[in-house]
Write a protein that holds these residues in place. Sequence first.
Motif, PDB file in Angstrom:
ATOM      1  N   UNK A 195       0.818  -1.227   0.000  1.00  0.00           N
ATOM      2  CA  UNK A 195       0.000   0.000   0.000  1.00  0.00           C
ATOM      3  C   UNK A 195       0.848   1.273   0.000  1.00  0.00           C
ATOM      4  N   UNK A 196       2.099   1.150  -0.334  1.00  0.00           N
ATOM      5  CA  UNK A 196       3.032   2.273  -0.378  1.00  0.00           C
ATOM      6  C   UNK A 196       4.413   1.731  -0.717  1.00  0.00           C
ATOM      7  N   UNK A 197       5.380   2.615  -0.879  1.00  0.00           N
ATOM      8  CA  UNK A 197       6.748   2.169  -1.153  1.00  0.00           C
ATOM      9  C   UNK A 197       7.364   1.630   0.135  1.00  0.00           C
ATOM     10  N   UNK A 198       7.719   0.348   0.129  1.00  0.00           N
ATOM     11  CA  UNK A 198       8.299  -0.277   1.317  1.00  0.00           C
ATOM     12  C   UNK A 198       9.684   0.301   1.566  1.00  0.00           C
ATOM     13  N   UNK A 199       9.878   0.888   2.744  1.00  0.00           N
ATOM     14  CA  UNK A 199      11.166   1.492   3.071  1.00  0.00           C
ATOM     15  C   UNK A 199      12.070   0.566   3.862  1.00  0.00           C
ATOM     16  N   UNK A 200      11.482  -0.417   4.544  1.00  0.00           N
ATOM     17  CA  UNK A 200      12.308  -1.341   5.306  1.00  0.00           C
ATOM     18  C   UNK A 200      11.489  -2.195   6.252  1.00  0.00           C
ATOM     19  N   UNK A 201      12.232  -2.936   7.101  1.00  0.00           N
ATOM     20  CA  UNK A 201      11.617  -3.811   8.098  1.00  0.00           C
ATOM     21  C   UNK A 201      12.131  -3.428   9.489  1.00  0.00           C
ATOM     22  N   UNK A 202      11.300  -3.687  10.491  1.00  0.00           N
ATOM     23  CA  UNK A 202      11.721  -3.555  11.886  1.00  0.00           C
ATOM     24  C   UNK A 202      11.631  -4.928  12.532  1.00  0.00           C
ATOM     25  N   UNK A 219      16.928  -2.466   5.819  1.00  0.00           N
ATOM     26  CA  UNK A 219      16.444  -1.959   4.535  1.00  0.00           C
ATOM     27  C   UNK A 219      15.484  -2.955   3.885  1.00  0.00           C
ATOM     28  N   UNK A 220      14.750  -2.497   2.886  1.00  0.00           N
ATOM     29  CA  UNK A 220      13.653  -3.280   2.311  1.00  0.00           C
ATOM     30  C   UNK A 220      14.125  -4.484   1.509  1.00  0.00           C
ATOM     31  N   UNK A 221      15.395  -4.535   1.132  1.00  0.00           N
ATOM     32  CA  UNK A 221      15.905  -5.676   0.370  1.00  0.00           C
ATOM     33  C   UNK A 221      16.398  -6.807   1.262  1.00  0.00           C
ATOM     34  N   UNK A 222      16.407  -6.602   2.578  1.00  0.00           N
ATOM     35  CA  UNK A 222      16.910  -7.599   3.518  1.00  0.00           C
ATOM     36  C   UNK A 222      15.828  -8.625   3.844  1.00  0.00           C
ATOM     37  N   UNK A 223      16.141  -9.896   3.767  1.00  0.00           N
ATOM     38  CA  UNK A 223      15.200 -10.948   4.164  1.00  0.00           C
ATOM     39  C   UNK A 223      15.831 -11.964   5.119  1.00  0.00           C
ATOM     40  N   UNK A 224      17.040 -11.675   5.615  1.00  0.00           N
ATOM     41  CA  UNK A 224      17.655 -12.496   6.656  1.00  0.00           C
ATOM     42  C   UNK A 224      18.378 -11.576   7.640  1.00  0.00           C
ATOM     43  N   UNK A 237      10.925 -15.329  20.968  1.00  0.00           N
ATOM     44  CA  UNK A 237      10.040 -15.223  19.805  1.00  0.00           C
ATOM     45  C   UNK A 237      10.370 -13.924  19.082  1.00  0.00           C
ATOM     46  N   UNK A 238      10.566 -14.023  17.777  1.00  0.00           N
ATOM     47  CA  UNK A 238      10.930 -12.868  16.963  1.00  0.00           C
ATOM     48  C   UNK A 238       9.666 -12.249  16.367  1.00  0.00           C
ATOM     49  N   UNK A 239       9.661 -10.910  16.237  1.00  0.00           N
ATOM     50  CA  UNK A 239       8.555 -10.201  15.605  1.00  0.00           C
ATOM     51  C   UNK A 239       9.106  -9.216  14.568  1.00  0.00           C
ATOM     52  N   UNK A 240       8.470  -9.189  13.395  1.00  0.00           N
ATOM     53  CA  UNK A 240       8.939  -8.371  12.277  1.00  0.00           C
ATOM     54  C   UNK A 240       7.760  -7.619  11.678  1.00  0.00           C
ATOM     55  N   UNK A 241       7.996  -6.383  11.295  1.00  0.00           N
ATOM     56  CA  UNK A 241       6.988  -5.586  10.599  1.00  0.00           C
ATOM     57  C   UNK A 241       7.647  -4.837   9.447  1.00  0.00           C
ATOM     58  N   UNK A 242       6.856  -4.467   8.471  1.00  0.00           N
ATOM     59  CA  UNK A 242       7.324  -3.619   7.388  1.00  0.00           C
ATOM     60  C   UNK A 242       6.785  -2.213   7.565  1.00  0.00           C
ATOM     61  N   UNK A 243       7.468  -1.233   6.995  1.00  0.00           N
ATOM     62  CA  UNK A 243       6.979   0.138   7.126  1.00  0.00           C
ATOM     63  C   UNK A 243       7.182   0.907   5.826  1.00  0.00           C
TER      64      UNK A 243
END
Length: 277
Positions: A195-202, A219-224, A237-243
């Motif tokens: 719903x917008x340009x993904x800037x990264x993950x927390x 950053x938004x290209x990171x997946x590990x 327990x790990x928790x991740x969100x995008x922003x």
Amino acid sequence: QSENVLGYLVNVERIPNSCSHSPSRISLKEREILVHLSMAYYRVNISAYNEAGESPRAIYIVPEFSGTDLPGQIHVKSQGTNAVVTWTPEYNPKCFVVDWGTGKEDMHMKIVTTATRNFTLDNFQPFKLYKIMVHASDVCQCESFFTRHEKTFGVTHFYSVEGVPRTGPANVTILNITKHSAVVKWTEINAEDRLGFLQGYRISYTDSSRKKSPALTLNSSTTTYHLTGLKEKTTYRVQISGFTRAGEGPLTFSQPFSTPKYGTVEPLCICITQHES
């Protein structure tokens, strides 16, 4: 029936095509044709013919091209539900062709004179990703070979209004767990859910005492990500969100995992050599 084929009819159709008539079909004997296309969407219709008539058409959609080496930049400024598109050409063709929409099934086309070098687009919906393309052309009338003269000047993507992601990343898994570390892996958020340009993950984690670590921004290209500084014999327990620019989306939680009490034990090799007396 291929031995009875007399030739083939090829029709390269632009998507969209604001011209009132379709381009002329090309007749050829070979089963290969070289066409020069812009980065607009195209549909190719191919049929065979013989003395009895013409076969049904085979339809092929030309895949999207990569726009990494385009000569020009497009700038888009939002004005409510409208957007003003501007560009600065390196040379002066007779006209520009502007395409905009959310995909090949929803594209619009407009021929713009070079004196303008800007164009106002209207009826943008919020939270939708639009693709905007500008092509230079020395033929500005809707004639049979109009699209052959297009050369793509620039491509950009645009949200009139950005929202927060509707989902978090998927498939969060924990790998390579050791006494004080673990590797977190996840799948990126789908484009339609951003719903917008993904800037990264927390990313953060909570231990069994419900103590939460400070969130890390990736950053938004990171997946590990390699978590370090964990406590031994502790459940996490790990928790991740995008922003996006509009804010942070919902959290995705991993399955709980536990660090061992002891570190990894390296295998010990004992070699025994027998000597003859």
